[in-house]
Design an enzyme around this catalytic site. Structure first.
Site, PDB file in Angstrom:
ATOM      1  CG  ASP A 283      28.215  22.162  29.986  1.00 22.28           C
ATOM      2  OD1 ASP A 283      28.761  23.440  29.891  1.00 22.28           O
ATOM      3  OD2 ASP A 283      28.121  21.663  28.718  1.00 22.28           O
TER       4      ASP A 283
ATOM      5  CD  GLU B 187      -6.432  27.454  24.964  1.00 20.48           C
ATOM      6  OE1 GLU B 187      -6.016  26.153  25.000  1.00 20.48           O
ATOM      7  OE2 GLU B 187      -6.497  28.152  23.975  1.00 20.48           O
TER       8      GLU B 187
END
Ligand code: GLA
Length: 727
Positions: A534, A614
């Site tokens: 928020d 990777e």
């Protein structure tokens, strides 16, 4: 001029670059909302029409005239109990037990700059952009006052609101509701978009027509929560991403909130937003005041993307701490998914060194480094290094990490206490629990009573002492439970209703103290993932961990919903191992990176366990982010599609339009498919862009209006990322 008052018509005109907000002092001093929307220059005081309605009550002053009723007159800050029967903004119990409140205009003042709210976050007063209007109202029968604050930020098309209630009576009163804003529309032909979720599924955008009765979006969990975000959009039924009217309301608040959307019998729609009244009451002694949190409102006539861009601008430039504006987070490697709580110093050094070799810029030590923390049932509250795990201590370990050429970050969860901790042994009364009732546990932990200053001070001192000699660049501030058993041993019975809000004030106090004591430290908010995402947290922390669900495909939906109010630059987003720990799904490492590029970017894994291919991908991805973060995370973000099951596309365009990053995710492949064309957005029509991944050179106009054919991808859940560089 951002704010003017038309004396003759008694109309307040608030104007931003493209919007107007108007209200007036109506008959008998009622403060009446007139209009919010596209900019109009004149006062629209012709909008309210007085009519006689059946079974409606009238203010006493109307005598035998029945044409004014508060159920129709849209007040800016409706009180309670005097014939406005819709959701009220404010409700008060007076000393005699009555609870009517009927606010009327007293005075106002207009000034340059912006108000601040003591002890609470709000948009920052920077630059010369702001103007403020304060309007004082008083109850018609008592000396209870409210001052309504309106902040007008012209450049971002934003209007903020907050209220201060003052008891000028000589007896105490009790607030039962004190909301931040009330917004009215003369129609019910609207949709609302809100953001529901749960742990691992935060902020799903849900769009429904508004309906008669009340629809409530709320939290009573003590935190703004995974379940609803304290934000809402109201828009026309026809509004799309690219066109149409829409309004946003966002609370700068991290605790219990309530946003009510109500349609009444006259098809008027009212939105009331603020602190949740069900878990709140507040005693005001004579002379005392109560300040509500801030609400940030915005309007766009350019569709939902336009509205999002207003909020993104305001978060980036007027909310997060200024020292982090346009500063990307170092590419981090966090050990949580690699080790959980079970690690030792040498193991972490190996993870960090392997990360360094791949180009990682910061190592973050997650949960498990302190007190008796050998499992998740113990140790919270004791913020001293566990020297059995980390013999060098935090100061020594941080120096070792710096010695590798990496920045150093650390995890804390300062609002919590484990019953199995030294702190609990010394201060069992410092947690939120009801004496005589076994407290509900969540993850086996309890919440510290931050309504008590001595608790906040004690935790500050512990953290300060532990960190002052360490070399810390970043702190991940976690909070892993909902508040239950609401009771403070420090508050008298008649003030227990103040606990939840006082807790939030204590949280803000500690955040303020730590972030100003260590201004160089970048904080990341976290709450079991994105349970406290928020604008309150973002005032202190320039980023928040979006979700504990790191599955790239699930992140599509989470980051899509989050992007309505929050820019990618504040979204914590990382690449983790596959099969994913939360969902078991495997997708390519490039697909995982494609989502994390539109966020703070980092890794949640042990690089020692990656294969060579990777590892090469990680090196390439880090370089890509280093080069393009200011575009992908800090540029203007566009939701190009919804979050459908076939495919999804999104992009970011640098503020100067010289570059863009665009990603296409094929969700489900099928045989013999047609070509998918995506129309890009936000580019400079006249400019020519090269797209190295496709070997193409095309004008902004072609890319936006004719679109771009997507490559055929013979795999499910696969993302491709493309770079656009202006020639
Ligand atoms: C929460 C966070 C995780 C991790 C753990 C540690 O769940 O969201 O990222 O930090 O806590 O306990």
């Amino acid at each position: 001029m951002g704010i003017t008052f038309n004396e003759e018509k008694k109309v307040f005109l608030l104007k931003t670059k493209n919007t107007s907000y108007q209200f007036r002092v109506a008959e008998f001093g009622f403060l009446e909302h007139l209009y919010y929307g596209r900019r109009v220059e004149e006062a629209v005081d012709y909008i309210p029409v007085r009519l006689r309605h059946g079974f409606e009550a009238n203010p006493y002053e109307m005598k035998q005239d029945r044409t004014l009723c508060l159920d129709v007159l849209e007040q800016e800050y409706p009180g309670f109990g005097v014939s406005d029967f819709k959701t009220s903004a404010c409700s008060i119990i007076h000393a005699d037990g009555s609870n009517c409140i009927d606010f009327r205009y007293v005075s106002h003042r207009i000034y340059n700059g912006k108000y601040t709210i003591e002890g609470m976050p709000s948009l920052r007063n920077k630059g010369d952009d702001w103007m403020t209007l304060e309007v004082v109202l008083q109850d018609v029968a008592t000396k209870v006052e409210v001052t309504l604050f309106y902040g007008v930020l012209e450049s971002c098309d934003v209007i903020t609101r907050h209220a201060v209630i003052r008891n000028l009576e000589d007896t105490e009163i009790t607030l039962h509701a004190a909301h931040s804003t009330c917004l009215s529309f003369p129609t019910d032909e609207m949709d609302q978009i809100d953001f529901y979720g749960s742990w691992g599924h935060e902020r799903n955008a849900q769009r429904t027509p508004v309906r008669h009765g009340k629809t409530v979006v709320d939290s009573i969990r003590g935190i703004s929560s995974h379940y609803y975000n304290p934000t809402i959009v109201l828009c026309d039924h026809e509004t799309t991403e690219t066109a149409g009217d829409c309004y946003g309301v966002a609370l700068v608040y991290s605790g219990n909130f309530q946003i009510t959307v109500e349609v009444n019998d006259f098809k008027q729609t009212r939105v009331v937003a603020g602190i949740h009244p069900d878990t709140f009451y507040w005693k005001l002694n004579p002379g005392e005041t109560f300040a509500t949190p801030e609400a940030v409102m915005s309007f766009s006539a350019a569709g939902l993307t336009g509205l999002s861009h207003h909020y993104h601008d305001v978060v980036r430039h007027f909310l997060i701490p200024g020292q982090f504006e346009n500063q990307r987070c170092p590419v981090l490697l966090n050990n949580w998914e690699a080790t959980m709580i079970d690690f030792d110093e040498e193991q972490l050094m190996q993870i960090a060194s392997a990360g360094k070799e791949l180009g990682v810029e910061m190592f973050v030590m997650d949960d498990g480094w302190f007190g008796r923390r050998t499992n998740e049932f113990r140790g919270l509250g004791d913020w001293q290094c566990n020297l059995e795990k980390l013999p060098s201590g935090i100061a020594g370990f941080s120096k070792r990490i710096h010695g590798l050429g990496l920045k150093f970050g650390i995890w804390i969860e300062p609002e919590m206490i484990s019953e199995d901790s030294r702190l609990y042994e010394e201060h069992p009364d410092w947690c939120i629990a009801i004496p005589g009732r076994k407290p509900t546990r969540q993850r086996y932990q309890l919440i510290l009573d931050y309504s008590r200053d001595e608790v906040v001070e004690y935790i500050f001192d512990q953290i300060y002492n532990e960190f002052k000699d360490a070399e810390i660049d970043y702190i991940k501030w976690d909070m892993n439970r909902s508040m239950t058993d609401r009771f403070s041993q420090a508050l008298p019975a008649e003030r227990q209703g103040e606990l939840c809000h006082r807790y939030v004030l204590g949280f803000y106090k500690l955040m303020e103290k730590l972030t100003t004591t260590f201004p160089q430290i970048r904080f990341e908010g976290c709450c079991g993932g994105g349970g406290r995402f928020d604008m309150g947290v973002l005032y202190y922390a320039p980023q928040i961990w979006c979700s504990d669900d790191t599955d790239a495909i699930e992140r599509i939906c989470i980051q899509h919903g989050t992007s309505f109010f929050y820019p990618p630059s504040v979204m914590g987003a990382h690449v983790s191992v596959c099969p994913n720990q939360q969902t078991g799904r495997s997708v390519s490492i490039d697909t995982r990176a494609a989502l994390a590029y539109y966020g703070t970017f980092g890794y949640e894994l042990d690089p020692n366990e990656l294969n060579d291919e990777e590892k090469e991908a990680v090196k390439r991805q880090i370089q890509y982010y280093q080069e393009h973060a200011l575009t992908s995370a800090f540029g203007k973000y566009y939701r190009l599609t919804g979050v459908g099951h076939e495919f999804v596309a999104f992009m970011s365009v640098a503020d100067d339009q010289k570059s863009a990053v665009f990603s296409f995710v094929q969700r489900r492949t099928s045989a013999n498919k047609g070509i998918i064309y995506i129309k890009l957005r936000g580019l400079n029509e006249a400019a020519v862009y090269t797209i190295p991944e496709l070997g193409l050179e095309l004008s902004g106009a072609s890319l936006m209006y004719a679109g771009l054919p997507m490559p055929v991808i013979k795999a499910d859940n696969t993302a491709k990322t493309f770079t656009l560089i202006q020639k």
